[in-house]
Design an enzyme around this catalytic site. Structure first.
Site, PDB file in Angstrom:
ATOM      1  N   TYR A 200       0.827  -1.213   0.000  1.00  0.00           N
ATOM      2  CA  TYR A 200       0.000   0.000   0.000  1.00  0.00           C
ATOM      3  C   TYR A 200       0.863   1.266   0.000  1.00  0.00           C
ATOM      4  CZ  TYR A 200      -4.397   2.512   0.869  1.00  0.00           C
ATOM      5  OH  TYR A 200      -5.494   3.324   0.757  1.00  0.00           O
TER       6      TYR A 200
ATOM      7  N   GLU B 166       2.307   6.376  -7.076  1.00  0.00           N
ATOM      8  CA  GLU B 166       1.235   7.196  -7.629  1.00  0.00           C
ATOM      9  C   GLU B 166       1.547   8.687  -7.460  1.00  0.00           C
ATOM     10  OE1 GLU B 166      -2.382   5.903  -5.752  1.00  0.00           O
ATOM     11  OE2 GLU B 166      -1.938   3.803  -6.181  1.00  0.00           O
TER      12      GLU B 166
END
Length: 243
Positions: free
Chosen positions: A166, A173
């Site tokens: 995660y 990102e």
């Protein structure tokens, strides 16, 4: 990065058995099994494509191009998950699932696809790798859960690998969006300037900055939610084994 796991738990020693939540019907279950099997296979194709391209090139630079088409196809296919929640065949939050899926679709099409200059960035490979491992585990988890035959290893991986994947995905990102900012500002991509007949303006560069800022409150909430889910699910399994 991924929706919380489905399913309910019950205590091992209860005088009155709790009512089970009503699951999807036989037809809906069959459809969901097929959907999750296809999505698992799709992300496996992406994983194999990355490995084969790396072995052929001897470098991780430019690996995005080797999996660009299947990545776009299967990540966009995840939009069906929002529909599954909306019609009630999956008992997950429409809002939470929608946010998670749309954020990835947005990054796939509105950033990585639209700003070709970022496609060679190492950050793209970072989030693609994190997504790929996460989705193979997640869709496998859903498939076996629907078949009522969930191996402990997959359950453990589902609630453990996210601890690393995660943050890894979010980092990739954010770095990719950041790398896109100069090109978006220079070209005016997706921006609408005044004057125009609709008297409306939109600055995509500012929108991307606000998107990055939104990660600050949202990431910890989702991450710690999964931490709580991990404790709840895995601790329950360990307690059941010792009784």
């Amino acid at each position: 990065m991924s929706a919380p796991a489905m399913g309910t738990t019950k205590t091992a020693h209860s005088d009155v058995a709790p009512k089970k939540k009503r699951g999807p019907g036989a037809l809906a279950t069959a459809y969901l099994v097929i959907y999750n099997v296809v999505m698992t296979a799709g992300w496996l194709v992406i994983a194999v494509g990355l490995v084969r391209a790396y072995l052929a090139r001897g470098s991780y630079h430019g690996l995005y191009y080797s999996i660009e088409k299947p990545l776009k196809f299967f990540q966009t296919g995840a939009l069906l998950e929002v529909l599954h929640c909306a019609v009630g065949i999956v008992p997950s939050s429409v809002v939470l699932t929608g946010f998670q899926v749309l954020s990835r679709v947005f990054l796939t099409w509105a950033v990585t696809h639209s700003v070709r200059e970022v496609q060679n960035e190492d950050s793209v490979l970072l989030f693609v790798s994190a997504w790929t491992i996460t989705e193979i585990i997640r869709y496998s988890f859903y498939t076996f859960s629907l078949l009522n035959h969930l191996p402990y290893l997959i359950k453990w991986a589902r609630y453990t690998f996210f601890l690393v994947l995660y943050p890894m995905g979010v980092t990739g990102e954010l770095l990719t969006v950041y790398a896109a900012l100069p090109y978006v500002q220079k070209t005016g991509l997706y921006s609408v300037t005044l004057p125009n007949k609709y008297n409306f303006s939109f600055d995509y560069h500012t929108f991307l900055i606000l998107t990055m800022v939104s990660y600050i409150p949202l990431f910890p909430q989702l991450y710690f939610h999964m931490m709580r889910q991990r404790k709840k699910v895995l601790c329950h399994v360990e307690e059941y084994k010792t009784e």
